[in-house]
Design a protein around this motif. Structure first.
Motif, PDB file in Angstrom:
ATOM      1  N   ASP A   1      -9.607  -4.049  -6.027  1.00 27.93           N
ATOM      2  CA  ASP A   1      -9.091  -3.164  -4.978  1.00 27.93           C
ATOM      3  C   ASP A   1      -9.987  -1.924  -4.848  1.00 27.93           C
ATOM      4  OD1 ASP A   1      -7.560  -1.386  -3.382  1.00 27.93           O
ATOM      5  OD2 ASP A   1      -5.697  -2.309  -4.062  1.00 27.93           O
ATOM      6  N   LYS A   2     -10.510  -1.686  -3.633  1.00 28.55           N
ATOM      7  CA  LYS A   2     -11.377  -0.540  -3.378  1.00 28.55           C
ATOM      8  C   LYS A   2     -10.628   0.625  -2.731  1.00 28.55           C
ATOM      9  CE  LYS A   2     -15.007  -2.779  -4.824  1.00 28.55           C
ATOM     10  NZ  LYS A   2     -15.599  -2.445  -6.148  1.00 28.55           N
TER      11      LYS A   2
ATOM     12  N   ALA B   1      -9.125 -10.368  -6.360  1.00 31.95           N
ATOM     13  CA  ALA B   1      -8.501  -9.941  -5.109  1.00 31.95           C
ATOM     14  C   ALA B   1      -8.702  -8.451  -4.886  1.00 31.95           C
ATOM     15  CB  ALA B   1      -7.018 -10.279  -5.117  1.00 31.95           C
ATOM     16  N   GLY B   2      -8.648  -8.052  -3.599  1.00 36.11           N
ATOM     17  CA  GLY B   2      -8.783  -6.656  -3.236  1.00 36.11           C
ATOM     18  C   GLY B   2      -7.465  -6.048  -2.809  1.00 36.11           C
ATOM     19  N   HIS B   3      -7.510  -5.217  -1.779  1.00 33.13           N
ATOM     20  CA  HIS B   3      -6.327  -4.481  -1.348  1.00 33.13           C
ATOM     21  C   HIS B   3      -5.461  -5.269  -0.369  1.00 33.13           C
ATOM     22  CE1 HIS B   3      -4.025  -0.784  -1.013  1.00 33.13           C
ATOM     23  NE2 HIS B   3      -4.050  -0.891   0.302  1.00 33.13           N
TER      24      HIS B   3
ATOM     25  N   SER C   1       0.827  -1.194   0.000  1.00 33.60           N
ATOM     26  CA  SER C   1       0.000   0.000   0.000  1.00 33.60           C
ATOM     27  C   SER C   1       0.874   1.261   0.000  1.00 33.60           C
ATOM     28  CB  SER C   1      -0.966  -0.047   1.198  1.00 33.60           C
ATOM     29  OG  SER C   1      -1.970   0.933   1.077  1.00 33.60           O
ATOM     30  N   LEU C   2       0.736   2.138   0.979  1.00 38.00           N
ATOM     31  CA  LEU C   2       1.569   3.346   1.018  1.00 38.00           C
ATOM     32  C   LEU C   2       3.045   2.997   1.167  1.00 38.00           C
ATOM     33  CD1 LEU C   2       1.516   6.502   1.083  1.00 38.00           C
ATOM     34  CD2 LEU C   2       1.556   6.297   3.571  1.00 38.00           C
ATOM     35  N   GLY C   3       3.329   1.814   1.721  1.00 40.72           N
ATOM     36  CA  GLY C   3       4.719   1.369   1.816  1.00 40.72           C
ATOM     37  C   GLY C   3       5.383   1.248   0.454  1.00 40.72           C
ATOM     38  N   CYS C   4       4.587   1.067  -0.605  1.00 43.94           N
ATOM     39  CA  CYS C   4       5.135   1.022  -1.964  1.00 43.94           C
ATOM     40  C   CYS C   4       5.660   2.393  -2.380  1.00 43.94           C
ATOM     41  CB  CYS C   4       4.072   0.560  -2.953  1.00 43.94           C
ATOM     42  SG  CYS C   4       3.452  -1.107  -2.650  1.00 43.94           S
TER      43      CYS C   4
ATOM     44  N   GLN D   1     -14.793   1.982   8.237  1.00 46.33           N
ATOM     45  CA  GLN D   1     -15.144   2.022   6.816  1.00 46.33           C
ATOM     46  C   GLN D   1     -13.916   1.791   5.944  1.00 46.33           C
ATOM     47  OE1 GLN D   1     -16.945   5.910   6.610  1.00 46.33           O
ATOM     48  NE2 GLN D   1     -18.992   5.141   7.130  1.00 46.33           N
ATOM     49  N   HIS D   2     -12.783   2.358   6.348  1.00 48.06           N
ATOM     50  CA  HIS D   2     -11.551   2.146   5.596  1.00 48.06           C
ATOM     51  C   HIS D   2     -11.158   0.670   5.606  1.00 48.06           C
ATOM     52  CE1 HIS D   2      -7.474   2.609   4.090  1.00 48.06           C
ATOM     53  NE2 HIS D   2      -7.027   1.987   5.168  1.00 48.06           N
ATOM     54  N   LEU D   3     -11.225   0.036   6.769  1.00 47.07           N
ATOM     55  CA  LEU D   3     -10.839  -1.370   6.868  1.00 47.07           C
ATOM     56  C   LEU D   3     -11.789  -2.253   6.061  1.00 47.07           C
ATOM     57  CD1 LEU D   3      -9.820  -1.567  10.626  1.00 47.07           C
ATOM     58  CD2 LEU D   3      -8.315  -1.516   8.631  1.00 47.07           C
ATOM     59  N   GLU D   4     -13.044  -1.880   5.990  1.00 48.10           N
ATOM     60  CA  GLU D   4     -13.995  -2.639   5.165  1.00 48.10           C
ATOM     61  C   GLU D   4     -13.611  -2.547   3.696  1.00 48.10           C
ATOM     62  OE1 GLU D   4     -17.687  -0.922   6.337  1.00 48.10           O
ATOM     63  OE2 GLU D   4     -17.849  -2.144   8.166  1.00 48.10           O
ATOM     64  N   ARG D   5     -13.134  -1.382   3.254  1.00 47.58           N
ATOM     65  CA  ARG D   5     -12.675  -1.246   1.868  1.00 47.58           C
ATOM     66  C   ARG D   5     -11.384  -2.040   1.650  1.00 47.58           C
ATOM     67  NH1 ARG D   5     -13.823   4.176   2.855  1.00 47.58           N
ATOM     68  NH2 ARG D   5     -11.607   4.707   2.846  1.00 47.58           N
TER      69      ARG D   5
END
Length: 281
Positions: free
Chosen positions: A232-233, A258-260, A101-104, A167-171
């Protein structure tokens, strides 16, 4: 059964960094998301070759057990010195970076600032550009330095962040469902004032360096392996790919369903991406 994981700490630039390590092979430095922790990568320990790789998994500065990085000048590149120090102290001066994620995005900054230390990169569910291209840095970290306002923010922010964080974790877990166990374990940690401030600080550093990093992506000459989920949402795949295709040595793989949360939902695919990267070195 997973590899034996050892937890330790090291001081770099007067900042105490907590990290877990496992394996005895070639060094791989992991950079977690936002929010996140070294535990983002625990699922990978069950299937990795402990004789081939040595995993170094820190809590990034300000997150979980690591100290905040003091950055009075708001230098958006200062955090790269912490990771360069980790590579020197723990990885023998060179390492493969695995970002999530942001680590990229942070991995790309390290590769630009210290190219001689980065052998290659694996980017999992990359978040290298925000959804809102006109987003500006938040003033909250500056306001929090004041005694009265800082105290008020310390009380209010954890309370006000609950719904937005869930909500963020659900995405993050979509198209799957985030488990009640995960929420019970991590919601209290992710909504701590210190974690919230670290998240904002990291996002500010991204926004302040965004134009430079995007323009300079073609300067990253090391091999790069990208793995993303089509569902990915959090990070719109096409938008991320449009930027990452600027990397001269990039190979991109997509997982259709797959998602995030690839590190949790698809750990074997993540390990395969790492193997594919090492095959190119």
């Amino acid at each position: 059964m997973g590899a034996i994981e050892q937890t330790t700490a090291i001081e770099i630039n007067e900042t105490r960094i907590s990290l877990s390590e496992a394996g005895k092979g070639e060094s791989v430095l992991f950079l977690h998301g936002n929010p996140g922790s070294r535990k983002d990568f625990s699922s990978l320990l069950d299937g990795f070759d402990a004789g081939k790789y040595r995993f170094h998994m820190p809590d990034r500065p300000g997150h979980m057990s690591s100290e905040e990085l003091i950055n009075d000048d708001n230098d958006p590149w200062l955090d790269t010195e912490i990771y360069a120090g980790l590579i020197d102290e723990k990885c023998g001066g060179k390492a493969v970076l695995v970002g999530y994620s942001l680590g990229c995005y942070i991995a790309c900054k390290v590769a630009l600032r210290f190219p001689e230390k980065v052998r290659g990169m694996v980017l999992l569910a990359p978040f290298v550009t925000p959804e809102d291209l006109f987003e500006t840095p938040s003033a909250l970290p500056e306001l929090a330095r004041g005694a009265i306002i800082g105290t008020l923010l310390g009380i209010l922010m954890p309370l006000l962040s609950q719904t937005k964080m869930q909500q963020h974790l659900e995405r993050v877990f979509a198209p799957g469902k985030v488990s009640d166990e995960f929420l019970e374990t991590w919601m209290p940690r992710y909504t701590r004032f210190e974690t919230l401030m670290a998240m904002i600080t990291d996002k500010n550093a991204m926004l302040r360096s965004l134009t430079e990093v995007h323009v300079r992506l073609p300067e990253i000459k090391c091999p790069v392996q990208v793995l993303l989920g089509e569902a990915d949402k959090v990070s719109a795949p096409d938008r991320q790919v449009a930027l990452l295709e600027k990397l001269p040595e990039v190979k991109i793989s997509r997982l259709p369903d797959a998602g995030h949360a690839l590190n949790l939902s698809n750990p074997l695919d993540c390990l395969k991406a790492l193997d594919n990267l090492f095959a190119r070195l």
